[in-house]
Design a protein around this motif. Structure first.
Motif, mmCIF file in Angstrom:
data_model
loop_
_atom_site.group_PDB
_atom_site.id
_atom_site.type_symbol
_atom_site.label_atom_id
_atom_site.label_comp_id
_atom_site.label_asym_id
_atom_site.label_seq_id
_atom_site.Cartn_x
_atom_site.Cartn_y
_atom_site.Cartn_z
ATOM 1 N N ASP A 113 46.290 2.240 -28.863
ATOM 2 C CA ASP A 113 47.295 2.102 -27.801
ATOM 3 C C ASP A 113 47.397 3.410 -27.029
ATOM 4 O O ASP A 113 47.386 3.447 -25.799
ATOM 5 N N ALA A 114 47.500 4.508 -27.798
ATOM 6 C CA ALA A 114 47.677 5.819 -27.171
ATOM 7 C C ALA A 114 46.442 6.189 -26.354
ATOM 8 O O ALA A 114 46.549 6.687 -25.231
ATOM 9 N N GLU A 115 45.257 5.905 -26.919
ATOM 10 C CA GLU A 115 44.022 6.218 -26.183
ATOM 11 C C GLU A 115 43.981 5.458 -24.863
ATOM 12 O O GLU A 115 43.670 6.007 -23.802
ATOM 13 N N SER A 116 44.331 4.165 -24.937
ATOM 14 C CA SER A 116 44.293 3.323 -23.743
ATOM 15 C C SER A 116 45.225 3.893 -22.658
ATOM 16 O O SER A 116 44.839 4.054 -21.495
ATOM 17 N N ILE A 117 46.436 4.242 -23.064
ATOM 18 C CA ILE A 117 47.416 4.779 -22.109
ATOM 19 C C ILE A 117 46.934 6.118 -21.539
ATOM 20 O O ILE A 117 47.020 6.367 -20.329
ATOM 21 N N CYS A 118 46.392 6.971 -22.415
ATOM 22 C CA CYS A 118 45.926 8.296 -21.968
ATOM 23 C C CYS A 118 44.784 8.165 -20.964
ATOM 24 O O CYS A 118 44.681 8.968 -20.025
ATOM 25 N N ASP A 146 56.893 -3.173 -36.756
ATOM 26 C CA ASP A 146 56.723 -2.981 -35.306
ATOM 27 C C ASP A 146 57.333 -1.654 -34.863
ATOM 28 O O ASP A 146 56.774 -0.954 -34.019
ATOM 29 N N ALA A 147 58.488 -1.319 -35.467
ATOM 30 C CA ALA A 147 59.146 -0.059 -35.101
ATOM 31 C C ALA A 147 58.273 1.116 -35.514
ATOM 32 O O ALA A 147 58.138 2.102 -34.777
ATOM 33 N N GLU A 148 57.635 0.992 -36.679
ATOM 34 C CA GLU A 148 56.744 2.047 -37.165
ATOM 35 C C GLU A 148 55.528 2.188 -36.235
ATOM 36 O O GLU A 148 55.109 3.287 -35.883
ATOM 37 N N HIS A 149 54.981 1.046 -35.829
ATOM 38 C CA HIS A 149 53.834 1.052 -34.907
ATOM 39 C C HIS A 149 54.213 1.769 -33.616
ATOM 40 O O HIS A 149 53.477 2.639 -33.124
ATOM 41 N N PHE A 150 55.373 1.436 -33.093
ATOM 42 C CA PHE A 150 55.836 2.029 -31.834
ATOM 43 C C PHE A 150 56.046 3.541 -31.993
ATOM 44 O O PHE A 150 55.670 4.332 -31.120
ATOM 45 N N ALA A 151 56.591 3.929 -33.165
ATOM 46 C CA ALA A 151 56.829 5.363 -33.405
ATOM 47 C C ALA A 151 55.502 6.118 -33.435
ATOM 48 O O ALA A 151 55.391 7.235 -32.913
ATOM 49 N N GLU A 152 54.478 5.495 -34.020
ATOM 50 C CA GLU A 152 53.171 6.168 -34.086
ATOM 51 C C GLU A 152 52.550 6.305 -32.693
ATOM 52 O O GLU A 152 51.953 7.328 -32.367
#
Ligand code: AMP
Length: 431
Positions: free
Chosen positions: A144-149, A235-241
């Motif tokens: 997710d982070a890679e995609s956004i970056c 889901d909250a953990e996923h979002f935090a990561e």
């Protein structure tokens, strides 16, 4: 004969001309470098697909499917639709080509035309271009982070002004169901203050109420339950990561619990980049995770995340990198035929075309006179093209070769040695 009516391009469409075309090419080059460098491969899917793909993938209740699709029947009675978005087609291709058997995640990017019957205005068209990237087969928050970056990097390189990144999580489909019922109860309790449109969609698509710019609806939404408060622990953990990775990468974002994307397939991470430079159509690009989509389209359970960004909006809000002008190594000019010459006066002699062909075969970027200008006019035109050399062909197989940058120095030589002389001259310039 009476003059015929002029035929114009359809409303909401446009032609890409001159500099715009250079800006688009520069953007495509940057996208290829950024996404290719990150392991994404280009994919091209058909311009039209079975209507069912979008009805099932994007969702019947969405604006796109319910009112914006260009749908038609072909001669055999099949219902087809010009693609309004790129994620469902990429997932269809992933399933059709058994890409789940490849090493995961499979990462794909596209740049294509899309079609939506929308109210046409600046930044909103009926045929537009989207650049998109999809990563299938991993639910790691790092994807997710890679995609956004990657989208942040592209928009940054295109110098999109006043860029903001809004981020949220929609949770998994199960958590969303519970939340949906709460939200519906809230909307029903305040139905009298809602816009007609939102009221009509309480049952079908209550989340879209967050997108409404109707003042009464806005007030009701202020006190509405927030999806972020309904996330499961996972889901909250996923979002935090995801957030931790973005923090680590130094990408700024704002958490926006009201961010609801207009497509039904999103789960967990959703995000949107906006630019104040764009006025009403402020969305530059956005996307999110769609962990149920591949399965919903008949494939194996496969997580996925991706985004799409509008090429026209990037170019409206940004500054494309300067595209290098097309260079001309050699311009072939000639003495126009004299009076009384049998050859049509404005046509180029055979020798000029032969020299042009020889120059191109040798790898030179060459052009020639094609509009019957006077010799003076030809030299002026070559100057405007910033041609490095101009060869003026004479009638006896000789040519004058002018070095336009080297102080206009010139030499007379045999026409069949011109290409050699230009190559030698260019070579002596390169380090
Ligand atoms: P969407 O697929 O609706 O999430 O849109 C993704 C991006 O595509 C938006 O942020 C816009 O930049 C662009 N876009 C969407 N619809 C249009 C349109 N009708 N005209 C121009 N650009 C669009």
């Amino acid at each position: 004969m009476s003059k015929l009516d002029r035929i114009k391009a359809p409303r909401g469409t446009f032609d890409v001309l001159g500099e715009q075309s250079a800006g688009r090419a520069a953007l495509e080059d940057r996208a290829r470098a950024i996404l290719g460098g990150a392991g994404y491969q280009r994919i091209e899917t058909p311009a039209f697909e079975a209507t069912e793909l979008f009805a099932r993938g994007v969702g019947e209740s969405t604006d796109i499917v319910s009112k914006e699709m260009y749908t038609f029947e072909d001669a055999s009675g099949r219902s087809l639709t010009l693609r309004p978005e790129g994620t469902a087609p990429v997932c269809r291709a992933y399933i059709e080509h058994g890409m789940h058997k490849l090493r995961q995640p499979v990462r794909l990017w596209y740049l294509s035309s899309f079609f939506r019957y929308e109210r046409a205005q600046a930044g909103r068209y009926r045929q537009f271009s989207q650049l998109g990237a999809e990563a299938l087969g991993s639910e790691d928050p790092a994807v997710d982070a890679e995609s956004i970056c990657l989208l942040a990097a592209l928009l940054g390189e295109m110098k999109v002004a006043s860029l903001r990144l809004r981020l949220s999580s929609l949770g998994s489909l199960a958590a969303r169901q519970e939340y949906r019922e709460r939200l519906q109860a809230h909307l029903r309790a305040h139905a009298d203050r809602l816009s007609e449109d939102v009221r009509a969609r309480i049952e079908l698509n209550p989340l879209r109420a967050f997108d409404s710019d109707h003042p009464g609806t806005g007030a009701v939404m202020e006190s509405a339950p927030r999806l972020l408060d309904f996330l499961s622990a996972e889901d909250a953990e996923h979002f935090a990561e995801v957030r931790a990775h973005l923090d680590g990468a130094g990408v700024a974002y704002e958490i926006d619990p009201t961010l609801v994307r207009g497509l039904d397939y999103y789960t967990r991470t959703v995000f949107e980049f906006t630019s104040d430079r764009l006025g009403a159509q402020s969305g530059v690009g956005g996307g999110g995770r769609y962990d149920g989509l591949v399965e919903q389209l008949g494939g194996p359970a496969t997580p996925g995340i991706g985004w799409a960004t509008g090429i026209e909006r990037i170019l409206l809000a940004g500054v494309p990198p300067h595209a290098a002008p097309a260079t001309v190594d050699l311009f072939v000019a000639y003495e126009p035929a004299g009076e009384g010459d049998a050859r049509a006066q404005s046509h180029a002699p055979a020798g000029a075309f032969a020299l042009l062909s020889e120059a191109r075969a040798a790898g030179l970027r060459a052009q020639m006179e094609l509009a019957g200008r006077s010799l003076k006019g030809q030299l002026g035109y070559a100057g405007a093209l910033e041609a490095r050399y101009v060869a003026i062909l004479g009638a006896q197989g000789e040519a004058i070769l002018k070095d336009m940058l080297g102080g206009g120095s010139q030499q007379t030589l045999a026409a069949d040695t011109v290409v050699h002389a230009v190559l030698r001259g260019l070579r002596s310039l390169s380090p």
